[in-house]
Design a protein around this motif. Sequence first.
Motif, PDB file in Angstrom:
ATOM      1  N   VAL A   5     -19.093  42.376  38.506  1.00 21.01           N
ATOM      2  CA  VAL A   5     -20.411  41.657  38.260  1.00 21.01           C
ATOM      3  C   VAL A   5     -20.470  40.809  37.062  1.00 21.01           C
ATOM      4  CG1 VAL A   5     -22.865  42.326  37.824  1.00 21.01           C
ATOM      5  CG2 VAL A   5     -21.642  43.758  39.282  1.00 21.01           C
ATOM      6  N   LEU A   6     -21.237  39.625  37.219  1.00 18.56           N
ATOM      7  CA  LEU A   6     -21.808  38.564  36.239  1.00 18.56           C
ATOM      8  C   LEU A   6     -23.261  39.005  35.905  1.00 18.56           C
ATOM      9  CD1 LEU A   6     -20.417  35.218  35.857  1.00 18.56           C
ATOM     10  CD2 LEU A   6     -22.804  35.590  36.014  1.00 18.56           C
ATOM     11  N   VAL A   7     -23.644  38.782  34.766  1.00 20.20           N
ATOM     12  CA  VAL A   7     -25.071  38.609  34.494  1.00 20.20           C
ATOM     13  C   VAL A   7     -25.238  37.337  33.754  1.00 20.20           C
ATOM     14  CG1 VAL A   7     -27.136  39.872  33.102  1.00 20.20           C
ATOM     15  CG2 VAL A   7     -25.049  41.265  34.332  1.00 20.20           C
ATOM     16  N   ALA A   8     -26.244  36.635  34.257  1.00 22.73           N
ATOM     17  CA  ALA A   8     -26.492  35.458  33.727  1.00 22.73           C
ATOM     18  C   ALA A   8     -28.220  35.464  33.255  1.00 22.73           C
ATOM     19  CB  ALA A   8     -26.324  34.412  34.573  1.00 22.73           C
ATOM     20  N   ASP A   9     -28.520  35.463  32.156  1.00 28.38           N
ATOM     21  CA  ASP A   9     -29.915  35.375  31.516  1.00 28.38           C
ATOM     22  C   ASP A   9     -30.151  34.868  30.262  1.00 28.38           C
ATOM     23  OD1 ASP A   9     -32.455  36.339  30.517  1.00 28.38           O
ATOM     24  OD2 ASP A   9     -32.781  37.555  32.422  1.00 28.38           O
ATOM     25  N   ASP A  10     -30.822  33.799  29.916  1.00 26.41           N
ATOM     26  CA  ASP A  10     -30.848  33.197  28.903  1.00 26.41           C
ATOM     27  C   ASP A  10     -31.307  34.186  27.702  1.00 26.41           C
ATOM     28  OD1 ASP A  10     -33.559  32.967  29.947  1.00 26.41           O
ATOM     29  OD2 ASP A  10     -33.799  31.079  29.136  1.00 26.41           O
ATOM     30  N   GLN A  11     -32.064  35.234  27.771  1.00 23.06           N
ATOM     31  CA  GLN A  11     -32.563  36.135  26.923  1.00 23.06           C
ATOM     32  C   GLN A  11     -31.327  37.080  26.487  1.00 23.06           C
ATOM     33  OE1 GLN A  11     -36.455  37.569  27.157  1.00 23.06           O
ATOM     34  NE2 GLN A  11     -37.122  35.726  28.689  1.00 23.06           N
ATOM     35  N   ALA A  12     -30.756  37.083  25.343  1.00 20.59           N
ATOM     36  CA  ALA A  12     -29.543  37.851  25.074  1.00 20.59           C
ATOM     37  C   ALA A  12     -30.085  39.246  25.170  1.00 20.59           C
ATOM     38  CB  ALA A  12     -29.294  37.778  23.649  1.00 20.59           C
ATOM     39  N   LEU A  13     -31.169  39.785  24.841  1.00 20.01           N
ATOM     40  CA  LEU A  13     -31.720  41.209  24.885  1.00 20.01           C
ATOM     41  C   LEU A  13     -31.772  41.517  26.460  1.00 20.01           C
ATOM     42  CD1 LEU A  13     -32.667  43.423  22.854  1.00 20.01           C
ATOM     43  CD2 LEU A  13     -34.948  42.618  23.315  1.00 20.01           C
ATOM     44  N   VAL A  14     -32.479  40.841  27.125  1.00 24.04           N
ATOM     45  CA  VAL A  14     -32.528  41.385  28.692  1.00 24.04           C
ATOM     46  C   VAL A  14     -30.832  41.205  29.189  1.00 24.04           C
ATOM     47  CG1 VAL A  14     -33.329  40.442  30.934  1.00 24.04           C
ATOM     48  CG2 VAL A  14     -34.779  40.201  28.494  1.00 24.04           C
ATOM     49  N   ARG A  15     -30.347  40.243  28.950  1.00 25.64           N
ATOM     50  CA  ARG A  15     -28.780  40.346  29.599  1.00 25.64           C
ATOM     51  C   ARG A  15     -28.095  41.414  28.984  1.00 25.64           C
ATOM     52  NH1 ARG A  15     -27.836  35.667  27.328  1.00 25.64           N
ATOM     53  NH2 ARG A  15     -26.279  36.363  25.822  1.00 25.64           N
ATOM     54  N   GLY A  16     -28.143  41.524  27.924  1.00 28.41           N
ATOM     55  CA  GLY A  16     -27.515  43.026  27.444  1.00 28.41           C
ATOM     56  C   GLY A  16     -28.173  44.328  27.965  1.00 28.41           C
ATOM     57  N   ALA A  17     -29.291  44.356  28.237  1.00 23.44           N
ATOM     58  CA  ALA A  17     -29.775  45.470  28.671  1.00 23.44           C
ATOM     59  C   ALA A  17     -29.479  45.644  30.273  1.00 23.44           C
ATOM     60  CB  ALA A  17     -31.418  45.360  28.706  1.00 23.44           C
ATOM     61  N   LEU A  18     -29.465  44.610  30.969  1.00 24.23           N
ATOM     62  CA  LEU A  18     -28.991  44.808  32.268  1.00 24.23           C
ATOM     63  C   LEU A  18     -27.461  45.113  32.315  1.00 24.23           C
ATOM     64  CD1 LEU A  18     -30.661  41.498  33.688  1.00 24.23           C
ATOM     65  CD2 LEU A  18     -31.211  43.961  34.447  1.00 24.23           C
ATOM     66  N   ALA A  19     -26.647  44.381  31.580  1.00 21.01           N
ATOM     67  CA  ALA A  19     -25.218  44.799  31.666  1.00 21.01           C
ATOM     68  C   ALA A  19     -25.310  46.244  31.063  1.00 21.01           C
ATOM     69  CB  ALA A  19     -24.496  43.763  30.527  1.00 21.01           C
ATOM     70  N   SER A  20     -25.927  46.801  30.172  1.00 22.83           N
ATOM     71  CA  SER A  20     -25.544  48.166  29.881  1.00 22.83           C
ATOM     72  C   SER A  20     -26.056  49.209  30.894  1.00 22.83           C
ATOM     73  CB  SER A  20     -26.537  48.402  28.603  1.00 22.83           C
ATOM     74  OG  SER A  20     -25.987  47.645  27.377  1.00 22.83           O
ATOM     75  N   LEU A  21     -27.174  48.745  31.521  1.00 27.03           N
ATOM     76  CA  LEU A  21     -27.747  49.647  32.721  1.00 27.03           C
ATOM     77  C   LEU A  21     -26.614  49.651  33.817  1.00 27.03           C
ATOM     78  CD1 LEU A  21     -31.398  48.922  32.725  1.00 27.03           C
ATOM     79  CD2 LEU A  21     -30.601  51.057  32.190  1.00 27.03           C
ATOM     80  N   LEU A  22     -26.098  48.906  34.076  1.00 27.37           N
ATOM     81  CA  LEU A  22     -25.116  48.505  35.298  1.00 27.37           C
ATOM     82  C   LEU A  22     -23.894  49.268  34.741  1.00 27.37           C
ATOM     83  CD1 LEU A  22     -25.932  45.159  36.705  1.00 27.37           C
ATOM     84  CD2 LEU A  22     -26.345  47.241  37.805  1.00 27.37           C
ATOM     85  N   ASP A  55     -31.156  35.061  36.560  1.00 26.33           N
ATOM     86  CA  ASP A  55     -32.420  34.727  36.233  1.00 26.33           C
ATOM     87  C   ASP A  55     -32.807  33.596  36.917  1.00 26.33           C
ATOM     88  OD1 ASP A  55     -35.003  35.372  34.967  1.00 26.33           O
ATOM     89  OD2 ASP A  55     -34.320  34.256  33.128  1.00 26.33           O
ATOM     90  N   VAL A  56     -34.083  33.480  37.082  1.00 28.44           N
ATOM     91  CA  VAL A  56     -34.378  32.248  37.560  1.00 28.44           C
ATOM     92  C   VAL A  56     -34.587  31.098  36.547  1.00 28.44           C
ATOM     93  CG1 VAL A  56     -36.486  31.030  38.587  1.00 28.44           C
ATOM     94  CG2 VAL A  56     -35.938  33.204  39.704  1.00 28.44           C
ATOM     95  N   GLU A  57     -35.353  31.311  35.464  1.00 31.18           N
ATOM     96  CA  GLU A  57     -35.362  30.158  34.653  1.00 31.18           C
ATOM     97  C   GLU A  57     -34.502  30.396  33.412  1.00 31.18           C
ATOM     98  OE1 GLU A  57     -39.459  29.789  33.154  1.00 31.18           O
ATOM     99  OE2 GLU A  57     -40.298  29.307  35.185  1.00 31.18           O
ATOM    100  N   MET A  58     -33.361  29.331  33.468  1.00 33.73           N
ATOM    101  CA  MET A  58     -32.286  29.386  32.563  1.00 33.73           C
ATOM    102  C   MET A  58     -32.130  27.756  32.316  1.00 33.73           C
ATOM    103  SD  MET A  58     -29.401  32.156  33.738  1.00 33.73           S
ATOM    104  CE  MET A  58     -29.334  31.449  35.350  1.00 33.73           C
ATOM    105  N   PRO A  59     -31.754  27.683  31.006  1.00 33.86           N
ATOM    106  CA  PRO A  59     -31.205  26.181  30.567  1.00 33.86           C
ATOM    107  C   PRO A  59     -29.879  25.709  31.409  1.00 33.86           C
ATOM    108  CG  PRO A  59     -30.468  27.728  28.977  1.00 33.86           C
ATOM    109  CD  PRO A  59     -31.401  28.462  29.888  1.00 33.86           C
ATOM    110  N   GLY A  60     -29.768  24.428  31.525  1.00 31.86           N
ATOM    111  CA  GLY A  60     -28.575  24.045  32.567  1.00 31.86           C
ATOM    112  C   GLY A  60     -28.940  23.892  33.806  1.00 31.86           C
ATOM    113  N   LEU A  61     -28.786  24.801  34.541  1.00 28.04           N
ATOM    114  CA  LEU A  61     -29.161  25.049  36.013  1.00 28.04           C
ATOM    115  C   LEU A  61     -30.096  26.257  36.068  1.00 28.04           C
ATOM    116  CD1 LEU A  61     -25.934  24.683  37.968  1.00 28.04           C
ATOM    117  CD2 LEU A  61     -27.822  22.992  38.017  1.00 28.04           C
ATOM    118  N   ASP A  62     -31.155  26.315  36.743  1.00 30.04           N
ATOM    119  CA  ASP A  62     -32.011  27.309  37.061  1.00 30.04           C
ATOM    120  C   ASP A  62     -31.312  28.363  38.141  1.00 30.04           C
ATOM    121  OD1 ASP A  62     -32.920  26.799  39.893  1.00 30.04           O
ATOM    122  OD2 ASP A  62     -33.717  25.053  39.048  1.00 30.04           O
TER     123      ASP A  62
END
Length: 204
Positions: A5-22, A55-62
């Motif tokens: 699994v790859l996790v893509a989210d511009d908020q590091a805290l959310v990204r880390g939380a999702l990765a940790s849960l999975l 995530d829907v809203e990210m820099p570079g590409l949504d």
Amino acid sequence: MSIRVLVADDQALVRGALASLLALEDDIEVVAEVGRGDEVVDAARAHRAEVALLDVEMPGLDGIAAARALVAAYPACRALIVTTFGRPGYLRLALEAGAYGFVVKDTPSDALAAAVRRVAAGFRVVDPALAAESLASGPSPLSRRETDVLLALRDDGTAGAVARRLHLSEGTVRNHLSSAIGKTGARNAGEAVRIAAENGWLLG
């Protein structure tokens, strides 16, 4: 074998939380984390990801554009949109872009893991309440140019700035804004931007 699994989210805290849960799941391995949508395809390919949580809203590409890019450039990795923005318009755009799933971030961890497994197996997963709302709301009433004008207005703030950005006359911009106001049932241009954004009509 574990699902990669790859996790893509511009908020590091959310990204880390999702990765940790999975990572707590025996059959799921988080192989990459990125903070920009335009990093998704390269990271998915480099790490041989099978499912990308976007995530829907990210820099570079949504996230919706990133899902579309995965379909075109690395279809071995299936997109699962995981977002705060549970809007019916976003769901419709995500499915049209080729995403296999769409869930909101307050989905329980066991349900999120189950969604990853289903997407990896080639099944579609959609939040049921959002699916019903999406069917009821219908597609965006805005033309492509009206959407462009509202997007530019959200970013630049004035009709003059929008006209310069889109290489249109101010009169043409005002005509598009007037049409968008009518179609969204808004009282003014600012409210038209808000209504369009809330319905997910300003992505894609």
